[in-house]
Design an enzyme around this catalytic site. Structure first.
Site, PDB file in Angstrom:
ATOM      1  N   TYR A  31     -14.584  50.559  49.539  1.00 26.45           N
ATOM      2  CA  TYR A  31     -13.758  50.351  50.730  1.00 26.45           C
ATOM      3  C   TYR A  31     -14.172  49.102  51.478  1.00 26.45           C
ATOM      4  CZ  TYR A  31     -17.526  51.835  53.852  1.00 26.45           C
ATOM      5  OH  TYR A  31     -18.706  51.898  54.550  1.00 26.45           O
ATOM      6  N   ARG A  50     -15.744  40.589  48.828  1.00 26.74           N
ATOM      7  CA  ARG A  50     -16.718  41.677  48.646  1.00 26.74           C
ATOM      8  C   ARG A  50     -16.056  42.906  48.015  1.00 26.74           C
ATOM      9  NH1 ARG A  50     -19.997  43.673  53.761  1.00 26.74           N
ATOM     10  NH2 ARG A  50     -17.951  44.536  54.272  1.00 26.74           N
ATOM     11  N   ARG A  99      -9.743  66.716  37.157  1.00 24.87           N
ATOM     12  CA  ARG A  99     -11.158  66.472  37.431  1.00 24.87           C
ATOM     13  C   ARG A  99     -11.999  66.417  36.161  1.00 24.87           C
ATOM     14  NH1 ARG A  99     -16.061  68.574  38.299  1.00 24.87           N
ATOM     15  NH2 ARG A  99     -17.308  67.618  39.959  1.00 24.87           N
ATOM     16  N   HIS A 101     -15.701  63.923  34.975  1.00 25.87           N
ATOM     17  CA  HIS A 101     -16.558  62.791  35.356  1.00 25.87           C
ATOM     18  C   HIS A 101     -16.161  61.496  34.646  1.00 25.87           C
ATOM     19  CE1 HIS A 101     -18.942  65.978  37.050  1.00 25.87           C
ATOM     20  NE2 HIS A 101     -19.873  65.142  37.478  1.00 25.87           N
ATOM     21  N   GLU A 177     -31.874  48.188  56.372  1.00 33.14           N
ATOM     22  CA  GLU A 177     -30.747  47.884  57.255  1.00 33.14           C
ATOM     23  C   GLU A 177     -30.517  49.096  58.137  1.00 33.14           C
ATOM     24  OE1 GLU A 177     -27.041  47.401  55.040  1.00 33.14           O
ATOM     25  OE2 GLU A 177     -27.707  48.795  53.509  1.00 33.14           O
ATOM     26  N   LEU A 201     -26.353  46.439  51.993  1.00 33.66           N
ATOM     27  CA  LEU A 201     -24.999  45.912  51.906  1.00 33.66           C
ATOM     28  C   LEU A 201     -25.024  44.459  52.392  1.00 33.66           C
ATOM     29  CD1 LEU A 201     -22.032  46.818  51.260  1.00 33.66           C
ATOM     30  CD2 LEU A 201     -21.709  46.611  53.717  1.00 33.66           C
TER      31      LEU A 201
HETATM   32  N1  PMP Z   1     -24.701  47.835  56.092  1.00 35.63           N
HETATM   33  C1  PMP Z   1     -23.995  48.965  55.933  1.00 35.63           C
HETATM   34  C2  PMP Z   1     -24.630  50.120  55.249  1.00 35.63           C
HETATM   35  C3  PMP Z   1     -22.668  49.031  56.414  1.00 35.63           C
HETATM   36  O1  PMP Z   1     -21.950  50.151  56.235  1.00 35.63           O
HETATM   37  C4  PMP Z   1     -22.120  47.918  57.094  1.00 35.63           C
HETATM   38  C5  PMP Z   1     -20.750  47.981  57.684  1.00 35.63           C
HETATM   39  N2  PMP Z   1     -19.762  47.876  56.745  1.00 35.63           N
HETATM   40  C6  PMP Z   1     -22.889  46.760  57.223  1.00 35.63           C
HETATM   41  C7  PMP Z   1     -24.185  46.758  56.717  1.00 35.63           C
HETATM   42  C8  PMP Z   1     -22.349  45.525  57.890  1.00 35.63           C
HETATM   43  O2  PMP Z   1     -21.400  44.894  57.084  1.00 35.63           O
HETATM   44  P1  PMP Z   1     -20.243  44.012  57.703  1.00 35.63           P
HETATM   45  O3  PMP Z   1     -20.909  42.941  58.519  1.00 35.63           O
HETATM   46  O4  PMP Z   1     -19.530  43.455  56.543  1.00 35.63           O
HETATM   47  O5  PMP Z   1     -19.410  44.915  58.545  1.00 35.63           O
END
Ligand code: PMP
Length: 279
Positions: A31, A50, A99, A101, A177, A201
């Site tokens: 997403y 992305r 369903r 896998h 993060e 991410l």
């Molecule tokens: N880390 C995680 C786990 C997230 O869910 C998000 C938000 N999408 C971010 C970082 C920040 O990403 P972005 O700056 O693209 O919103």
């Protein structure tokens, strides 16, 4: 309100899925959340790029090109006569199938996107927020923006129950993060944040912050910091599409410095507003 569904525009009440849907049953999808300011996308290319990277990482074929998706997303704002601040949520799953896998054969991805209004939280941006620390119990592929968000949901809920805005995640004391944002520490004029490995991410706002830091001549070091470094930090902040550049003023109940947002954080907030054309 009109939603984008399988490259068509339909009324949101007409969007429905069979109960055997791979996003629903396996979290088998990816997403994006894209910010809209005054009816215009911010960092649209970064988000679409992305999405394609995430889809490729889970071997999901998207039934459109990068350019076609951008055109559809622009059309989505037009069809909704979007002129205010908001966000678009888009998800792509491996489709509807009995369903099992194993990937279904000959099934196209289910993709939808919709727009919601979202006001900027000016109080938080001005004053900063409180966060807590939490173990990072997620899997090894956090660079994929996958629908499987249970560890993130649990961490964020723990934060909420302690009146905190976010949870700073760590693996054996090393900060990765937050549950839905990237996190940064400022010490002696340098910004530190976890490198863009598989453990985090790769945030679109993080990419922008790296660019702002370069423009402003602020050293930006992609080196993970430890929980123990937080007590001596000069500043702490987080970033995300919905949170923007947000000062952190307390961690686990301890204030950072004087409990006021720091000057580098403020400069990055200003740069963000200029970049998004909202200053
Ligand atoms: N880390 C995680 C786990 C997230 O869910 C998000 C938000 N999408 C971010 C970082 C920040 O990403 P972005 O700056 O693209 O919103």
């Amino acid at each position: 309100p009109v939603v984008l569904s399988q490259s068509k525009f339909i009324h949101r009440d007409n969007l429905s899925y069979p109960f055997e849907e791979r996003g629903l049953q396996f979290g088998d999808g990816v997403y994006e959340v894209i910010r809209v300011y005054r009816g215009t996308y911010h960092l649209l290319k970064e988000h679409v790029d992305r999405l394609f990277r995430s889809a490729e990482a889970i071997k999901l074929a998207l039934p459109f090109t990068n350019e076609q998706l951008i055109a559809s997303l622009l059309e989505l704002l037009k069809r909704n006569d979007m002129k205010t601040d908001g966000k678009v949520y888009l998800q792509a799953t491996r489709g509807s199938a009995p369903r099992d896998h194993v990937f279904p054969k000959g099934v196209v991805a289910n993709v939808y996107a919709y727009v919601q209004n979202l006001d900027r939280n000016l109080v938080n941006l001005q004053q900063g927020v409180s966060v807590l620390t939490h173990e990072d119990i997620r899997w090894e592929y956090c660079f994929i923006k996958s629908l499987n968000l249970l560890p993130n949901v649990l961490a964020k809920q723990t934060a909420k129950e302690k009146n905190c805005y976010e949870a700073i995640l760590h693996k054996d004391g090393k900060v990765t993060e937050c549950s839905s944002s990237n996190v940064y520490l400022v010490k002696d004029g340098t910004i530190y944040t976890h490198p863009t490995t598989k453990q985090i991410l790769h945030g679109c706002v993080r990419m922008a912050v790296e660019r702002f830091a370069k423009d402003l001549d602020i050293p930006f070091v992609e080196e993970a910091f430890m929980l123990d470094d937080i007590q001596d930090a000069d500043e702490l902040f987080l970033t995300s599409t919905t949170s923007e550049v947000l000062p952190i003023i307390t961690v686990d109940g301890e204030t950072i410095r004087d409990g006021k947002p720091g000057s580098i954080t403020r400069r990055l907030q200003k740069a963000y507003e200029m970049d998004a054309n909202i200053s």
